[in-house]
Every structure is written in C-alpha cells, then in structure tokens.
Scaffold this motif. Sequence first.
Motif: not given
Length: 242
Positions: A112-113, A158-167, A177-185
């Motif tokens: 979502d970045s 977002l670590f605290y994402n208030g949209r469970p429907e997106l997951a 699964a969700i994490e926070m770094e791979t796409s840009v790497l």
Amino acid sequence: MSIHLAAQPGEIAPHVLMPGDPLRAQWIAETFLEDARQYNTVRNMFGYTGTYQGVPVSVQGSGMGQPSMSIYATELLKDYGVKTIIRVGTCGAISHQVKLRDVIIANTASTDSAINRLQFHGIDFAPGADFNLMRYAADNAESRGLNAKVGGLFSSDLFYNGRPELAMQLADYGVLAIEMETSVLYTLALKYGAQALTVATVSDHILTEEATSAQERQQTFSAMVELALETVKQNAEAQPSH
C-alpha cells in the motif's frame, strides 16, 4: 562510508542478511558467524561482518518499514556493491494455507506504499524475488524439514491497520502474510542488478489469533537464519569465480 553506514570499503561482504531489529543483527552475528566484527553503530543500527562456513557474510539491521529499509538497502547496494540481500524477519499470516511458525519464502510483495508509484510516475511496478535465491531456499527448507511455503507477501506501511477487510481481500488473491519491508527491497535489488529474497517466519496468525511466545520466536528464528545462511552459501558457491 555512506550517510548511515560507517563501514570502510571492503568491510561489508557481498552477501548480507537483513533483520529489522539491530539487536537481532547482533545476535545473528555472535551466534552464527565466525570472526564477526562490527562495522556500524551509526544511529545504533548495528552491522557486522564475519564468515559462514568460509563464505563472507554481513548482517545489517534495516529498522522497521519501507522507508528505513530503503535507506540501508540503497547504501548497501549503491555505495558498498552488495550483490545479495536476504531479509530475515517475521510476518502475520492472513491465509489458512500457512500456520504458526511456518516459513514463507516470498516470491513477490504487494504494497500500500506510494514509494513505487512515485518512482514510476503512477505505474504499479511489481517487484519479485531473485529466482535462484528462491529456488535454493525452497530446496534447503525441504531438505531441513521446515514447513515452508513459497508465495506472496503484503508490505504494509501501517503496523496498526484498522481495515481487516483489506487483509481478507488480499488473502482471496493468494497473499499469505503481512510484513513491512519486502516490496521496496525487491525493487531496489532489481534497480541495482542485485539478488534479493525475503524469508519470513509466521509469528502470529491474524485469522486464528494465535501467536508465538518469545522463546518460540527465537527457536524458529534460528531455523530461519540457518536456512538463509545455507541459501547464501549455496548461491555464493554457484557464482563464477573471477
């Protein structure tokens, strides 16, 4: 030296493991590498270089999130000529295809970045993992008896994402699964002609609300680090000598 890394030329190995936590980088270096020496303390984002079964390997903390990962990955690739980066971290499962403590070998990463949209003027660039690293990791996981799954991750800003429907929607399209770094790497590795892979352990499951204890995370993390190091070793040995 670069802006955020204090290493001198030659102090960082061509092959780098990148956990998010700098203290985890220290633990990896002290536990798995021989003759490990510290090359970076800038902003307490620790970096170390040693050898694993004769192969030079560095371990560099990335911090949390894609902006932080992009800083350290860019400097490793551009300023120090790093050729291989394997991210070793944790993730939260959103699919019943994977269970707690499973290892995910990420072939791609949605996000979502806005980083890639800014880089590519609105185009949804789709970065992927290096095939050889992915193949070596999958084969090594199988030979070690690890519960590993090759599939897609979602790199969230977002670590605290208030949209469970997106997951749930992502899971419907096969994201594991969700994490926070791979796409840009993965994007940066492609930009600089390098190899990149994320190997992530499922530390919690969003659907079942299961979570690992601190002790279980360390034990599973050990297996994941060994998998990453064996993958680095196999890949390095397959490279033509100069």
